[in-house]
Design an enzyme around this catalytic site. Structure first.
Site, PDB file in Angstrom:
ATOM      1  N   CYS A   1       0.825  -1.209   0.000  1.00  0.00           N
ATOM      2  CA  CYS A   1       0.000   0.000   0.000  1.00  0.00           C
ATOM      3  C   CYS A   1       0.859   1.260   0.000  1.00  0.00           C
ATOM      4  O   CYS A   1       0.557   2.233  -0.701  1.00  0.00           O
ATOM      5  CB  CYS A   1      -0.916   0.009   1.216  1.00  0.00           C
ATOM      6  SG  CYS A   1      -1.866  -1.513   1.438  1.00  0.00           S
ATOM      7  N   SER A   2       1.916   1.258   0.770  1.00  0.00           N
ATOM      8  CA  SER A   2       2.774   2.435   0.931  1.00  0.00           C
ATOM      9  C   SER A   2       3.836   2.571  -0.150  1.00  0.00           C
ATOM     10  O   SER A   2       4.286   3.674  -0.443  1.00  0.00           O
ATOM     11  CB  SER A   2       3.477   2.394   2.292  1.00  0.00           C
ATOM     12  OG  SER A   2       2.538   2.451   3.336  1.00  0.00           O
TER      13      SER A   2
END
Length: 182
Positions: free
Chosen positions: A56-57
Site C-alpha cells: 500500500c505504501s
C-alpha cells in the site's frame, strides 16, 4: 459489488484540520457521508488492507498520487483511498507519504467495507478485520467499473496486487476514452 451497483450509504467519522481549534493538534471531528464524497463526481475509489503496510505504501498509494493529473485528463474528479483504519491513522499515513492529491477515507468500523462485501479477516497477520484490495471507477455514487484482486477470502496467505493498481485503472480509462471517441 459490481458495475451498475450503487455504493452503500454510510457516515464516515473523519478528522479535519481547523486552525480555530488551536493548540498543537488543531483537528475536529467531521461526519462525511457517501454522498459527500461521491455525489455528482466521477472518482476512483481504491481500498486496501492497511495504512503503513508495504504494498500500500510502496506502490498503490504513491502510484495513484503520481498519476493524479493523468487521471484528471481522463475524466476523474477525485481519487479516494479507503482502509479499515481510523481517521487518526489515515491522516498520519497521508502526511507521512506526502500525499497532496489523493484523499483518504477512514472506514474505522469497517461498515462501508462490510456492505461492499469486501471485509475479510486478516488475523493471520494480526490485523483483525480489514478490506480486501479492490478499486472502482464510481460515477455519481454508481460503480462504473470494478477491479478486484483474485482470491478473496479470510486469512489469505498472500497479498495479491495488480488488478487494483493505478496502471490497470489508467489502462481501462484510456481504452474507454478511445472507444467513446471511435
Amino acid at each position: 459489488m459490481k458495475a451498475g451497483q450503487t455504493l452503500p450509504n454510510i457516515t464516515f467519522r473523519t478528522r479535519v484540520r481547523d486552525e480555530a481549534v488551536g493548540g498543537p493538534n488543531p483537528f475536529r471531528w467531521q461526519d462525511m457521508t457517501t454522498d459527500d464524497y461521491f455525489k455528482g463526481k466521477r472518482v476512483v475509489l481504491f481500498s486496501l488492507p492497511g495504512a503503513f503496510t508495504p504494498t500500500c505504501s510502496t506502490y498503490q498509494l504513491p502510484g495513484f498520487e503520481e498519476n493524479f493529473a493523468t487521471f484528471q485528463e481522463l475524466g476523474i474528479d477525485e481519487i479516494y483511498c479507503m482502509s479499515v483504519n481510523d481517521s487518526f491513522v489515515m491522516n498520519q499515513w497521508a502526511k507521512a507519504q506526502g500525499i497532496q492529491n489523493v484523499k483518504v477515507i477512514p472506514d474505522g468500523s469497517g461498515e462501508f467495507t462490510r456492505r461492499m462485501g469486501m471485509l475479510v479477516a486478516k488475523d493471520n497477520l494480526g490485523f483483525g478485520m480489514r478490506s480486501w484490495r479492490y478499486a472502482a471507477i464510481v460515477n455519481d455514487g454508481v460503480i462504473e467499473a470494478w477491479f478486484e484482486e483474485p482470491g478473496l477470502c479470510d486469512n489469505h496467505g498472500e497479498d495479491p496486487y495488480g488488478e487494483s493498481s493505478p496502471e490497470n485503472l489508467l489502462k481501462y480509462l484510456k481504452e474507454a476514452k478511445a472507444t467513446a471517441a471511435a
